[in-house]
Write a protein that holds these residues in place. Structure first.
Motif, PDB file in Angstrom:
ATOM      1  N   GLY A  10       0.805  -1.214   0.000  1.00  0.00           N
ATOM      2  CA  GLY A  10       0.000   0.000   0.000  1.00  0.00           C
ATOM      3  C   GLY A  10       0.841   1.267   0.000  1.00  0.00           C
ATOM      4  O   GLY A  10       2.068   1.226   0.034  1.00  0.00           O
ATOM      5  N   ARG A  11       0.148   2.383  -0.002  1.00  0.00           N
ATOM      6  CA  ARG A  11       0.826   3.686  -0.088  1.00  0.00           C
ATOM      7  C   ARG A  11       1.754   3.920   1.095  1.00  0.00           C
ATOM      8  O   ARG A  11       2.904   4.319   0.924  1.00  0.00           O
ATOM      9  CB  ARG A  11      -0.244   4.792  -0.169  1.00  0.00           C
ATOM     10  CG  ARG A  11       0.289   6.178  -0.424  1.00  0.00           C
ATOM     11  CD  ARG A  11      -0.838   7.093  -0.845  1.00  0.00           C
ATOM     12  NE  ARG A  11      -1.926   7.097   0.119  1.00  0.00           N
ATOM     13  CZ  ARG A  11      -2.019   7.962   1.135  1.00  0.00           C
ATOM     14  NH1 ARG A  11      -1.083   8.884   1.305  1.00  0.00           N
ATOM     15  NH2 ARG A  11      -3.043   7.919   1.967  1.00  0.00           N
ATOM     16  N   ARG A  45       4.628   1.034   1.159  1.00  0.00           N
ATOM     17  CA  ARG A  45       5.767   1.187   0.239  1.00  0.00           C
ATOM     18  C   ARG A  45       6.800   2.149   0.802  1.00  0.00           C
ATOM     19  O   ARG A  45       8.010   1.942   0.649  1.00  0.00           O
ATOM     20  CB  ARG A  45       5.279   1.673  -1.128  1.00  0.00           C
ATOM     21  CG  ARG A  45       4.441   0.648  -1.880  1.00  0.00           C
ATOM     22  CD  ARG A  45       4.233   1.059  -3.325  1.00  0.00           C
ATOM     23  NE  ARG A  45       3.545   2.337  -3.476  1.00  0.00           N
ATOM     24  CZ  ARG A  45       2.225   2.485  -3.537  1.00  0.00           C
ATOM     25  NH1 ARG A  45       1.429   1.421  -3.430  1.00  0.00           N
ATOM     26  NH2 ARG A  45       1.681   3.682  -3.698  1.00  0.00           N
ATOM     27  N   GLU A  78       1.408  12.455   2.944  1.00  0.00           N
ATOM     28  CA  GLU A  78       1.588  12.815   1.541  1.00  0.00           C
ATOM     29  C   GLU A  78       3.020  13.310   1.323  1.00  0.00           C
ATOM     30  O   GLU A  78       3.675  13.772   2.264  1.00  0.00           O
ATOM     31  CB  GLU A  78       0.620  13.932   1.140  1.00  0.00           C
ATOM     32  CG  GLU A  78      -0.850  13.606   1.318  1.00  0.00           C
ATOM     33  CD  GLU A  78      -1.357  12.590   0.308  1.00  0.00           C
ATOM     34  OE1 GLU A  78      -0.633  12.329  -0.682  1.00  0.00           O
ATOM     35  OE2 GLU A  78      -2.457  12.046   0.507  1.00  0.00           O
ATOM     36  N   HIS A 130       6.613  12.177   4.546  1.00  0.00           N
ATOM     37  CA  HIS A 130       7.149  10.819   4.499  1.00  0.00           C
ATOM     38  C   HIS A 130       8.308  10.658   5.481  1.00  0.00           C
ATOM     39  O   HIS A 130       8.411   9.641   6.173  1.00  0.00           O
ATOM     40  CB  HIS A 130       7.587  10.484   3.076  1.00  0.00           C
ATOM     41  CG  HIS A 130       6.441  10.225   2.155  1.00  0.00           C
ATOM     42  ND1 HIS A 130       6.604   9.766   0.865  1.00  0.00           N
ATOM     43  CD2 HIS A 130       5.091  10.338   2.333  1.00  0.00           C
ATOM     44  CE1 HIS A 130       5.416   9.610   0.297  1.00  0.00           C
ATOM     45  NE2 HIS A 130       4.491   9.966   1.162  1.00  0.00           N
TER      46      HIS A 130
END
Length: 270
Positions: free
Chosen positions: A11-12, A15, A165, A180
């Motif tokens: 998933g986002r 990863r 994001e 991140h």
């Protein structure tokens, strides 16, 4: 050599953590039903259905810490969220208990408290105010996490991830953005945290307009560095439009989905 199991690794969020949590002192066991590609150094690919309890018990073998990310990741009709998100979280906690894994880091969400207004600073004691069915599933996950800490002795962290994001893209994210870099740092701190029972921590960067209070977990040493205010000029010029509740609530656009109540009454509620 520490072994960390990451569910939802394709998933986002998964990863990003796959790369960010890698180091020479640990093995990452990456679990998903989706394609995870070729394993890198100190990686183990584990294709499994995380709702399947026997498969999850097998996946827990030799694991020191579970980072549970797997979920349907956004607001959706009830039939999409249920029973999937509930079954996923139950299977992970129950498998960890049966396999003797003592630490779980659960990716909850700010959507569990999404209807709290952005102008109000919130801490871990505020009322659960889900923004929708997705937020309800995360609130339920936190309750399940609390049960497994109290009844079975697991050490559990519930990370209320906000706007994870690469950069903030609207005015709400000036408050709720989690970069991140800071997200990796937060999950790393939860993995390495001193012995604990249960806690909730907000996943928000060091934004000038942030309205979350993590002072109760100062011992976690989560020290975010990113500030959404650095992107203010770009947001004022190119920012995405927001709905009537999206710019006023912690939960953003999820609060607008299907809303038919009184906005002012909702925002002024205790």
């Amino acid at each position: 050599m520490q072994r960390i199991l990451i569910t939802g690794a394709a998933g986002r969020l998964g990863r990003v953590l796959r790369n960010g949590l890698a180091n020479a002192d640990r093995t990452l066991r990456l679990l998903d039903i989706a394609n995870l590609g070729t394993p890198g150094d100190r990686e183990e690919i584990w294709n499994a259905d995380a709702t399947n309890l026997p498969e999850m018990i097998e996946a827990m073998d030799g694991v020191d810490v579970v980072v549970h990310l797997a979920a349907f990741p956004e607001e959706a009709p009830w039939e999409t969220i249920f029973p999937l998100n509930y079954s996923l979280t139950y299977a992970v906690f129950e498998a960890a208990r049966r396999a003797g894994v003592k630490r779980v880091v659960f990716a909850s969400s700010v959507q569990a408290v999404g209807f709290h207004p952005l102008e109000k600073t919130i801490d871990e004691t505020v009322r659960i105010r889900p923004s929708g069915y997705y937020g309800v599933s995360k609130a339920c996950g936190e309750a399940l996490a609390s049960l497994y800490a109290d009844k079975y002795g697991l050490s559990v962290a519930c990370v209320r991830v906000a706007s994870f994001e690469p950069k903030p893209t609207d005015m709400r994210m000036l408050s709720t953005w989690l970069s991140h870099e800071d997200g990796i740092h937060l999950f790393e701190q939860c993995i390495k945290a001193p012995e604990h029972h249960y806690y909730v921590v907000y996943g928000v960067s060091r934004n000038t307009r942030a309205r979350v209070d993590n002072s109760h977990v100062a011992w976690l040493k989560f020290k975010p560095r990113s500030n959404a205010e650095d992107y203010l000029a770009d947001i004022l010029k190119n920012g995405e439009p927001l709905g009537p509740l999206a710019g006023k609530t912690q939960g953003g656009g999820a609060c607008d989905v299907g809303f038919s109540g009184d906005i002012e009454k909702t925002l002024s509620a205790p």
